[in-house]
Design a protein around this motif. Structure first.
Motif, PDB file in Angstrom:
ATOM      1  N   THR A 386       0.816  -1.216   0.000  1.00 21.12           N
ATOM      2  CA  THR A 386       0.000   0.000   0.000  1.00 21.12           C
ATOM      3  C   THR A 386       0.848   1.264   0.000  1.00 21.12           C
ATOM      4  O   THR A 386       0.304   2.371  -0.046  1.00 21.12           O
ATOM      5  N   ALA A 387       2.151   1.099   0.090  1.00 21.54           N
ATOM      6  CA  ALA A 387       3.035   2.271   0.116  1.00 21.54           C
ATOM      7  C   ALA A 387       3.322   2.743  -1.312  1.00 21.54           C
ATOM      8  O   ALA A 387       3.381   1.952  -2.259  1.00 21.54           O
ATOM      9  N   SER A 388       3.480   4.027  -1.437  1.00 24.07           N
ATOM     10  CA  SER A 388       3.819   4.629  -2.743  1.00 24.07           C
ATOM     11  C   SER A 388       5.228   5.211  -2.656  1.00 24.07           C
ATOM     12  O   SER A 388       5.541   5.992  -1.731  1.00 24.07           O
ATOM     13  N   PHE A 389       6.039   4.854  -3.611  1.00 19.73           N
ATOM     14  CA  PHE A 389       7.438   5.283  -3.610  1.00 19.73           C
ATOM     15  C   PHE A 389       7.709   6.207  -4.813  1.00 19.73           C
ATOM     16  O   PHE A 389       7.150   6.007  -5.907  1.00 19.73           O
ATOM     17  N   GLU A 390       8.574   7.133  -4.535  1.00 19.09           N
ATOM     18  CA  GLU A 390       9.043   8.015  -5.618  1.00 19.09           C
ATOM     19  C   GLU A 390      10.487   7.646  -5.944  1.00 19.09           C
ATOM     20  O   GLU A 390      11.339   7.591  -5.059  1.00 19.09           O
ATOM     21  N   GLN A 429       2.540   1.759  -7.405  1.00 16.34           N
ATOM     22  CA  GLN A 429       3.324   2.108  -6.229  1.00 16.34           C
ATOM     23  C   GLN A 429       4.503   3.027  -6.568  1.00 16.34           C
ATOM     24  O   GLN A 429       5.128   3.574  -5.659  1.00 16.34           O
ATOM     25  N   LEU A 430       4.808   3.179  -7.865  1.00 23.16           N
ATOM     26  CA  LEU A 430       6.040   3.878  -8.253  1.00 23.16           C
ATOM     27  C   LEU A 430       5.737   5.103  -9.109  1.00 23.16           C
ATOM     28  O   LEU A 430       4.841   5.089  -9.965  1.00 23.16           O
ATOM     29  N   SER A 431       6.484   6.129  -8.827  1.00 20.79           N
ATOM     30  CA  SER A 431       6.457   7.322  -9.668  1.00 20.79           C
ATOM     31  C   SER A 431       7.899   7.830  -9.818  1.00 20.79           C
ATOM     32  O   SER A 431       8.799   7.358  -9.102  1.00 20.79           O
TER      33      SER A 431
END
Length: 461
Positions: A386-390, A429-431
């Protein structure tokens, strides 16, 4: 004389054979009595050799020599109860006088009509009811004796009634009749009466032995202790106050039983034969989850009613049910919907790994030596679905800033593409974020420094 003896014998035998009874009272206000009377002038007739008292009560019981008895029913009494033990009645009598004092006479006809107020001592002496009923009376009357002048009398009576049943009595009395006309003292006399009396007039609609004027339930048979109202189940609580009139119960439950002894009366107990708490209407709930055992598919393991009393599955054991757990196979706090939270230590590990991703000069191509590093990064990211990473892209200072900005963006995109296509990381999850040469971590004056600045970094969004 023979008939009088028979009447006394009948009364005595009847009295022995019967028990306590009621009497003429407000419930049976009317009374009628028939019997035999005896007229005796001797105890009050004054011969010359005795004082005017006549030696009263001399030879009072000398039946053979002095009593005048007509051997048949010879007296009739009709009376009505007045109240508080008092009654008023009228008696009519006939007789034949053949003895006046010691003097024989020629069968003089005797007629009398008397009115009398009487007072019963029964209730005052023995409490309400009972078979023994002594009384006193007083009044007046009128007497006709043969050809003698008829005259009025002033009367006083002593008597006893023996109640043989609710409505029948044996009445024994003696009345002194004082002649009121001058010159008729010789007609003063005693009149003794033995009779059978009947009390009547009371109404008992339901036939329970309690008359309507004292019966709180006059149309339904009942008990004296409840003023004529019934107690169908015999539990000591009358039906009108009994919440369960057909089943014997307890006073604390308004006459209802508590079969299972759980403190909840059967009429309010959903499980009257098995003890249970009030919270579940008297039904057992072994696991205390609010779902009664009979409806609980897991009676020994607490669970919500929505799941039939069974606990919801929690595969990762984090206390968040799988149905509410965004990460049912990975433990995490409820505050993060059951998913693990990324903390500083995790980011430190990620960026330690990311620092090992190497790029050639002026290229966005990932060196093959960095594939193992990317695999480790992917496994960590997957632990936090559920975490979003940059993914940040950085470059050294060679070339123009605009060129380096584009280069750093392509490097970040290369990492994202590899993680999603080769390692199966969820693309959502990735940007990416390009920083060009703006955030160096080493001097760009040496080859080693520039190598460190050609990097990617992962941060939480």
């Amino acid at each position: 004389m023979k008939n009088l003896t028979k009447l006394f014998l009948f009364a005595a035998l009847t009295f022995v054979g019967l028990s306590t009874a009621n009497a003429q009272d407000k419930n049976n206000p009317w009374a009628i009595s028939i019997g035999v009377n005896a007229v005796d002038t001797y105890p009050v007739y004054p011969p010359d050799n005795r004082p005017l008292t006549g030696g009263f009560p001399d030879e009072y019981f000398n039946v053979r020599d002095h009593w005048n008895i007509l051997p048949s029913v010879s007296t009739l009494y009709v009376g009505r109860y007045v109240g508080a033990g008092f009654a008023f009645g009228v008696r009519g009598s006939i007789n034949k006088i053949d003895q006046m004092g010691d003097l024989p006479v020629d069968d003089l006809a005797y007629y009398s009509v008397d009115g009398m107020f009487s007072y019963s001592f029964r209730d005052a002496l023995f409490g309400e009811g009972g078979w023994f009923d002594p009384y006193l009376g007083g009044g007046g009357g009128y007497v006709f004796i043969g050809d003698m002048p008829s005259h009025g009398t002033l009367n006083g009576t002593v008597g006893i009634k023996f109640w043989l049943s609710d409505n029948i009595n044996l009445d024994v009395s003696s009345t002194y009749k004082h002649a009121m006309m001058p010159g008729t003292y010789y007609t003063r006399h005693m009149q003794h009466v033995v009779g059978i009396g009947f009390a009547f007039g009371g109404t008992d609609t339901d036939g329970d032995g309690i008359y309507d004027d004292e019966d709180e339930c006059p149309e339904t048979p009942g008990l004296p202790e409840f003023n004529g109202c019934p107690d169908t189940d015999g539990d000591g609580i009358k039906d009108s106050e009994d919440a369960c009139p057909e089943v014997a119960g307890l006073p604390e439950f308004n006459g209802c039983p508590d079969t299972d002894g759980d403190g909840i009366p059967d009429n309010e107990d959903a499980c009257p034969d098995v003890a249970g708490p009030a919270a579940t209407n008297g039904c057992p709930d072994a696991d205390g989850d609010g779902v009664i055992d009979s409806e609980d598919e897991c009676p020994n393991e607490a669970g919500p009613a929505s799941n039939n009393g069974c606990p919801f599955a929690d595969a990762d054991g984090d206390g968040v049910a799988d149905k509410d757990d965004d990460c049912p196979n990975v433990a995490g706090p409820a505050s993060n919907n059951g998913c693990p939270e990324v903390d500083a230590s995790v980011l430190e590990v990620l960026n330690g790994e990311a620092g090992r991703i190497l790029f050639d000069t002026d290229k966005a191509t990932i060196r093959t030596s960095s594939y193992e590093t990317l695999a480790r990064i992917a496994s960590i990211v997957k632990e936090y679905p559920t975490a979003s990473f940059e993914v940040e892209g950085h470059a050294d200072s060679r070339a123009s800033n605009a060129y380096n900005m584009d280069l750093s963006e392509r490097r970040a995109q290369s990492v994202v593409d590899y993680l999603t296509s080769k390692e199966g990381v969820n693309a959502s999850q990735l940007s990416i974020k390009a920083y060009g040469e703006e955030q160096p971590i080493a001097p760009n004056t040496t080859a080693a420094g520039m190598q460190l600045n050609r990097r990617v970094k992962l941060t939480l969004e």
